[in-house]
Design a protein around this motif. Structure first.
Motif, mmCIF file in Angstrom:
data_model
loop_
_atom_site.group_PDB
_atom_site.id
_atom_site.type_symbol
_atom_site.label_atom_id
_atom_site.label_comp_id
_atom_site.label_asym_id
_atom_site.label_seq_id
_atom_site.Cartn_x
_atom_site.Cartn_y
_atom_site.Cartn_z
ATOM 1 N N ARG A 174 -1.136 35.908 -27.416
ATOM 2 C CA ARG A 174 -1.550 37.154 -28.077
ATOM 3 C C ARG A 174 -0.452 37.678 -28.999
ATOM 4 O O ARG A 174 -0.719 38.193 -30.087
ATOM 5 C CB ARG A 174 -1.905 38.197 -27.023
ATOM 6 C CG ARG A 174 -3.291 37.985 -26.416
ATOM 7 C CD ARG A 174 -3.538 38.923 -25.262
ATOM 8 N NE ARG A 174 -4.900 38.776 -24.743
ATOM 9 C CZ ARG A 174 -5.284 39.171 -23.540
ATOM 10 N NH1 ARG A 174 -4.390 39.737 -22.714
ATOM 11 N NH2 ARG A 174 -6.537 38.998 -23.158
ATOM 12 N N GLU A 175 0.779 37.541 -28.562
ATOM 13 C CA GLU A 175 1.890 37.945 -29.420
ATOM 14 C C GLU A 175 1.955 37.068 -30.669
ATOM 15 O O GLU A 175 2.193 37.564 -31.785
ATOM 16 C CB GLU A 175 3.204 37.855 -28.643
ATOM 17 C CG GLU A 175 3.330 38.866 -27.522
ATOM 18 C CD GLU A 175 4.604 38.674 -26.704
ATOM 19 O OE1 GLU A 175 5.405 37.795 -27.077
ATOM 20 O OE2 GLU A 175 4.788 39.406 -25.708
ATOM 21 N N GLU A 176 1.733 35.767 -30.467
ATOM 22 C CA GLU A 176 1.737 34.864 -31.609
ATOM 23 C C GLU A 176 0.607 35.181 -32.574
ATOM 24 O O GLU A 176 0.771 35.125 -33.809
ATOM 25 C CB GLU A 176 1.636 33.409 -31.128
ATOM 26 C CG GLU A 176 2.825 32.925 -30.328
ATOM 27 C CD GLU A 176 4.096 32.908 -31.141
ATOM 28 O OE1 GLU A 176 4.019 32.771 -32.383
ATOM 29 O OE2 GLU A 176 5.177 33.059 -30.541
ATOM 30 N N LEU A 177 -0.559 35.521 -32.021
ATOM 31 C CA LEU A 177 -1.690 35.873 -32.874
ATOM 32 C C LEU A 177 -1.400 37.156 -33.658
ATOM 33 O O LEU A 177 -1.703 37.256 -34.862
ATOM 34 C CB LEU A 177 -2.950 36.055 -32.018
ATOM 35 C CG LEU A 177 -4.204 36.527 -32.761
ATOM 36 C CD1 LEU A 177 -4.577 35.540 -33.874
ATOM 37 C CD2 LEU A 177 -5.370 36.695 -31.780
ATOM 38 N N ARG A 178 -0.794 38.109 -32.982
ATOM 39 C CA ARG A 178 -0.465 39.356 -33.654
ATOM 40 C C ARG A 178 0.565 39.103 -34.769
ATOM 41 O O ARG A 178 0.447 39.649 -35.875
ATOM 42 C CB ARG A 178 0.090 40.351 -32.634
ATOM 43 C CG ARG A 178 0.264 41.756 -33.177
ATOM 44 C CD ARG A 178 0.377 42.806 -32.071
ATOM 45 N NE ARG A 178 1.242 42.371 -30.987
ATOM 46 C CZ ARG A 178 0.823 42.071 -29.757
ATOM 47 N NH1 ARG A 178 -0.481 42.154 -29.489
ATOM 48 N NH2 ARG A 178 1.675 41.703 -28.820
ATOM 49 N N ALA A 179 1.536 38.260 -34.466
ATOM 50 C CA ALA A 179 2.542 37.953 -35.501
ATOM 51 C C ALA A 179 1.909 37.206 -36.667
ATOM 52 O O ALA A 179 2.255 37.445 -37.843
ATOM 53 C CB ALA A 179 3.665 37.118 -34.881
ATOM 54 N N ALA A 180 0.977 36.275 -36.343
ATOM 55 C CA ALA A 180 0.309 35.530 -37.420
ATOM 56 C C ALA A 180 -0.503 36.460 -38.308
ATOM 57 O O ALA A 180 -0.533 36.304 -39.545
ATOM 58 C CB ALA A 180 -0.582 34.450 -36.814
ATOM 59 N N ARG A 181 -1.149 37.416 -37.721
ATOM 60 C CA ARG A 181 -1.943 38.366 -38.518
ATOM 61 C C ARG A 181 -1.032 39.227 -39.376
ATOM 62 O O ARG A 181 -1.366 39.529 -40.550
ATOM 63 C CB ARG A 181 -2.789 39.240 -37.592
ATOM 64 C CG ARG A 181 -3.993 38.499 -36.999
ATOM 65 C CD ARG A 181 -4.689 39.315 -35.928
ATOM 66 N NE ARG A 181 -5.910 38.631 -35.451
ATOM 67 C CZ ARG A 181 -6.594 39.022 -34.380
ATOM 68 N NH1 ARG A 181 -6.177 40.077 -33.660
ATOM 69 N NH2 ARG A 181 -7.686 38.358 -34.039
#
Length: 476
Positions: A174-181
């Motif tokens: 989820r952190e990676e997804l947030r960073a990707a966004r």
């Protein structure tokens, strides 16, 4: 340090294993240990209760065999109503009339086999061998119960660890997804990177659901084996010491395993059965004494008397049946001897396989530690490089997946090593409550035998005590 069946194991204090994620426990709750699980399984096992009942039945076989060496007393009593009609000549006159009488009798008879070709004493020895064999089968059942408890405990531990690992993995993705966004918003990555992170997040959620389902299954198995659902499970103790070589494992298994000892008693029974078949051809000497009283109701006439007789009987011809029984007994003896050889081979192979499994699990744990360490370093490096634009989101997700796989493999390797070590103990006959020093009041297989071996009568004080014991067992 080496262990045989009589060498007790000491449960060390709980030692933290090299697991990746620990099971969280509430501060005030006492964690259930592996020893607690084995004690509970020992107390609540239906398999042990079943085998204990089988052993008590075998104990009674000794009492029944002993009874054949003693006299048999029997009492009989009866009444009869007799009537009839007849004719007679009285004073040259034919007279007809009926007769009616009521008679009674009672008597007591004693019989004793003075000599039976040694068959009765052989049957006592045969029954004792059956008891010794059944005791070993009970020990084997105990090992099965305790090993199942270890497996159930460690499986719950494994699934707890996997659930926690996947929860952490889900948070990380989820952190990676947030960073990707965030990086997509500023144009550092493309929509593809965001989609990759979203797909990996969905896969992580699915993996977490599967892990929770596996945990529920492990908890249900634990409840079935141990007798209650698991609460907070503590870290297991250090891996128990077993044997130093495969050859030692095989030697201990073929010498100490209860199935091996049970097979040896089975051979002894088959040899005694041959002797019993031979004794059936010998003469039998019986002593019989009786005393009785007969009389007619309403009459002062009665008779009393008794007799003592000594009889000898010997079978001469029974259509070849006795000779056939002899041959069958010898064939069964040969079968038991062959079965002993097969049991020895199977136990040696089983012990060797268990030792090899332990070696593999130990090597897997050691390599798993190194793999996790390297995968963690790699993941941190890839993530740092991604922030500098030198790595893509897919690189980060792949590195994270490799770390997850390495951590999951280490969890399983640690659990497998524990189970493998206890499996080795079971294969060499050392996985018992006595050997493990569980600190539990153990079932004494000789207690019931000592009460019944003299074949007490039901009306005696000892017989009444036995009835109370059996009633108490039936209520549990």
């Amino acid at each position: 340090m080496r262990y045989g069946t009589t060498k007790p194991l000491r449960f060390a204090g709980a030692v933290a294993l090299a697991l990746v994620i620990g099971v969280s426990t509430s501060a005030g709750a006492r964690a259930e240990t592996l020893a607690d699980a084995m004690v509970s399984a020992y107390k609540h096992s239906g398999l042990l209760e079943q085998n204990r009942a089988v052993l008590r039945a075998a104990d009674e076989g000794v009492a029944q065999a002993v009874s054949a060496l003693r006299p048999v007393l029997s009492f009989s009593a009866g009444v009869a109503h007799n009537y009839g009609e007849g004719t007679s000549i009285q004073s040259n006159v034919l007279v007809s009339g009926g007769t009616v009488s009521n008679t009674g009798s009672m008597g007591i008879t004693a019989q004793l086999a003075l000599y039976a070709g040694g068959k009765n004493k052989l049957n006592v020895a045969l029954a004792k061998e059956a008891v010794l064999q059944t005791r070993q089968q009970l020990i084997n059942a105990e090992q099965i119960v305790l090993l199942n408890a270890v497996s159930a405990f460690m499986e719950v531990r494994r699934q707890y660890e996997v659930v926690n690992l996947r929860q952490n993995n889900l948070r990380l993705i989820r952190e990676e997804l947030r960073a990707a966004r965030d990086r997509f918003e500023v144009g550092e990555v493309t929509r593809t990177d965001v989609s990759l992170a979203e797909a990996r997040l969905a896969a992580a959620q699915s993996g977490l659901s599967a892990a929770r389902g596996a945990l529920m299954q492990a908890q249900n198995l634990y409840a079935n084996v141990v007798g209650h659902k698991p609460g907070n499970l503590s870290q297991p103790p250090a891996v128990p010491k077993t044997v130093s070589s495969m050859e030692e494992a095989k030697a201990l298994a073929t010498r100490n395993h209860p199935l091996m000892i049970a097979a040896q008693h089975g051979v002894r029974q088959s040899e005694l059965n041959v002797a019993v078949a031979d004794a059936a051809l010998k003469p039998q000497v019986n002593l019989e004494a009786s005393y009785g009283k007969n009389g007619t109701f309403g009459s002062a006439v009665e008779s009393t008397g008794g007799s003592v007789s000594l009889g000898v009987a010997q079978p001469l011809y029974q259509g070849g049946r006795l000779s056939s029984l002899q041959r069958a007994a010898m064939a069964q003896r040969d079968q038991a001897r062959a079965s002993l050889h097969i049991t020895r081979q199977d136990l040696a192979q089983s012990a060797a396989d268990a030792f090899a499994g332990l070696q593999v699990a130990r090597a897997s744990r050691e390599s798993g530690i190194l793999q996790v360490r390297a995968a963690r370093v790699a993941f941190r490096g890839v993530r740092e490089e991604a922030t500098l634009g030198a790595r893509t989101t897919l690189d980060v997700l792949n590195a994270e997946q490799e770390l997850l796989d390495a951590q999951a493999s280490l969890i399983s390797a640690v659990v497998d090593e524990q189970v493998a070590a206890y499996s080795v103990l079971a294969r060499i006959g050392a996985l018992t409550a006595t050997a493990l020093r569980l600190g539990i009041q153990e079932y004494d297989p000789a207690d019931y035998y000592n009460k019944v071996q003299s074949a007490p009568a039901g009306l005696s004080q000892q017989g009444r005590d036995l009835d109370r014991v059996l009633r108490a067992i039936g209520k549990n």
